[in-house]
Design an enzyme around this catalytic site. Structure first.
Site, PDB file in Angstrom:
ATOM      1  CG  ASP A  16      -1.670   1.229   1.459  1.00  0.00           C
ATOM      2  OD1 ASP A  16      -2.397   1.635   0.529  1.00  0.00           O
ATOM      3  OD2 ASP A  16      -1.562   1.818   2.547  1.00  0.00           O
ATOM      4  CG  LEU A  17       1.513   3.665  -2.991  1.00  0.00           C
ATOM      5  CD1 LEU A  17       1.272   4.545  -4.217  1.00  0.00           C
ATOM      6  CD2 LEU A  17       2.990   3.320  -2.884  1.00  0.00           C
ATOM      7  CG  ASP A  18      -2.199   7.403   0.041  1.00  0.00           C
ATOM      8  OD1 ASP A  18      -1.130   7.815  -0.448  1.00  0.00           O
ATOM      9  OD2 ASP A  18      -3.305   7.560  -0.512  1.00  0.00           O
ATOM     10  CG  ASP A 188      -2.442   2.265   6.571  1.00  0.00           C
ATOM     11  OD1 ASP A 188      -3.251   3.062   7.113  1.00  0.00           O
ATOM     12  OD2 ASP A 188      -2.423   2.098   5.339  1.00  0.00           O
TER      13      ASP A 188
END
Length: 238
Positions: A16-18, A188
């Site tokens: 995931d990025l954000d 997250d």
């Protein structure tokens, strides 16, 4: 680092990025602020537009078109266009204005302060294993210097429905040409990242970088394979 399930040998990692590779909260807040400021200055009829007005339009679109959230860029564009149409602009004027506003959105959306630890960790991991980014958002890894670590960057909308649905997980597996259970997904969000990846048959790592508690989390349904508090912990798996 906490292990909840036996971890299989890894052939690749997906991320995931954000809020996994960087703190996204201030970026979103600034993007929202600058977007509304642009709209207020774009046309006199929009001068009194408030942040709450803009968010209400987004909620209304999500209510009337539930699947629109799968492409956040298009969702934003539609909300901006609707704000302009409601203010009395023509269809053509609203389309042109929405296009201009989205350039502002994408500029601020990618003003990301990527921690040095993220760069060093991804550099170490990508030297050993293929990495894939899987994001529901529309930040640009190219603009913030992260793209060089990934073989593929998959975005909800262009590359399928948003996590936790399987579309992008499946596409990552297809692109990598690996069995799902040889891939570790790191994220997250317990629903989008952990539950989504495990349901598809991948291994999952929860990055708990805000002091969460898995035992009391309302969206904790499926145990991750492991939990970490810092991204750098992943280098211990090499």
């Amino acid at each position: 680092m906490y292990f909840y399930r036996p971890l299989r040998a890894l052939s690749a990692l997906t991320f995931d990025l954000d809020d996994t590779l960087y703190d996204n909260r201030t970026v979103i807040a600034r993007t929202e602020e600058e977007s509304v400021r642009f709209l207020q200055n774009y046309h006199p009829a929009l001068r009194k537009l408030k942040q709450d007005d803009y968010q209400q339009l987004r909620h209304e679109l999500r209510h009337s078109e539930p699947d629109i959230y799968h492409d956040v860029s298009y969702w934003r564009w539609r909300a901006i266009k609707l704000a302009m149409r409601n203010a009395g602009l023509s269809e053509h004027e609203a389309r042109v204005g929405a296009d201009a506003a989205m350039q502002v959105v994408m500029h601020w959306r990618s003003q990301i302060d990527v921690p040095a630890e993220t760069h060093s960790t991804l550099a170490a991991l990508s030297a050993r294993l293929p990495l894939v980014a899987i994001t529901n958002g529309n930040a640009s890894p190219e603009a913030c210097g992260l793209a060089r670590y990934f073989c593929y960057i998959l975005r909800a909308g262009p590359d399928g429905r948003a996590k936790p649905l399987q579309d992008m997980y499946q596409l990552a597996v297809t692109r990598l040409n690996l069995p799902p259970n040889s891939i570790l997904h790191v994220g997250d969000d317990l629903e989008a990242d952990i539950n989504g990846a495990i349901r598809y048959g991948m291994q999952a790592c929860w990055i708990n970088n805000r002091g969460g508690n898995f035992a009391t989390a309302t969206n904790a349904r499926l145990l991750p394979h492991l939990e970490i508090s810092r991204l750098a912990c992943l280098t211990a798996l090499l």
